[in-house]
Design a protein around this motif. Structure first.
Motif, short mmCIF file in Angstrom:
data_model
loop_
_atom_site.label_atom_id
_atom_site.label_comp_id
_atom_site.label_asym_id
_atom_site.label_seq_id
_atom_site.Cartn_x
_atom_site.Cartn_y
_atom_site.Cartn_z
N CYS A 79 -86.96 28.34 -67.39
CA CYS A 79 -87.13 27.02 -67.43
C CYS A 79 -88.11 26.59 -66.09
O CYS A 79 -88.88 25.60 -66.14
CB CYS A 79 -85.79 26.21 -67.37
SG CYS A 79 -84.87 26.62 -68.82
N GLU A 82 -91.58 27.22 -66.75
CA GLU A 82 -92.22 25.97 -67.88
C GLU A 82 -92.47 24.61 -67.16
O GLU A 82 -93.31 24.14 -67.45
CB GLU A 82 -91.15 25.79 -68.89
CG GLU A 82 -91.33 27.09 -69.96
CD GLU A 82 -90.28 27.15 -71.12
OE1 GLU A 82 -90.19 28.09 -71.79
OE2 GLU A 82 -89.30 26.27 -71.01
N GLN A 85 -95.50 24.78 -65.28
CA GLN A 85 -96.78 24.92 -66.30
C GLN A 85 -96.95 23.49 -67.02
O GLN A 85 -98.08 23.08 -67.08
CB GLN A 85 -96.36 25.86 -67.45
CG GLN A 85 -97.28 26.19 -68.51
CD GLN A 85 -97.00 27.08 -69.49
OE1 GLN A 85 -95.95 26.85 -70.16
NE2 GLN A 85 -97.76 27.87 -70.14
N THR A 86 -95.89 22.64 -67.08
CA THR A 86 -95.86 21.21 -67.41
C THR A 86 -96.51 20.41 -66.27
O THR A 86 -97.52 19.74 -66.75
CB THR A 86 -94.51 20.66 -67.96
OG1 THR A 86 -93.90 21.61 -68.86
CG2 THR A 86 -94.70 19.31 -68.27
#
Ligand SMILES: [Zn+2]
Length: 121
Positions: A79, A82, A85-86
């Motif tokens: 998580c 991610e 990455q976002t």
């Protein structure tokens, strides 16, 4: 492919049970295998249990709770990755990136240790 090994970055010695990095040791005496008596004891218990069950030496018995704990921490890591990455798609400021990376680092925390509840620190 040959493993790349950067000079001076040799893997540190780790406890044979909890995988905690062992302190540097002088050249005298037998190298330490465990960080303490509790780890030595649990390693011994594991060896006895696997031998009794006729399992190979490198088999480690892990409880459902310990495995669940490890998987939870892996999920947290995923998580956090991610999130980074976002963030990268949103033109982050340097401060935002730093905060995000320190969250990521925190979530890796004690991933390399399966038995986190055994000892503090
Ligand atoms: Zn240990």
């Amino acid at each position: 492919m040959r493993p790349v090994r950067v000079r001076g970055s040799e893997e540190p010695r780790r406890c044979g049970w909890c995988r905690r990095v062992l302190p540097e040791q002088g050249s005298v005496g037998r190298p330490r295998l465990y960080c303490g008596q509790a780890c030595r004891q649990r390693a011994y218990e594991q060896r006895s249990a696997t031998a009794k069950a006729g399992l190979p030496d490198d088999v480690v018995l892990v409880s459902r709770g310990e495995l669940d704990g490890l998987q939870d921490r892996l999920y947290q890591l995923r998580c956090a990755l991610e999130d980074v990455q976002t963030l990268l798609t949103e033109r982050p400021t340097k401060a935002e990136l730093e905060r995000s990376l320190s969250d990521l680092l925190r979530s890796t925390g004690r991933l390399d240790r399966l038995w986190v509840s055994e000892r503090a620190g």
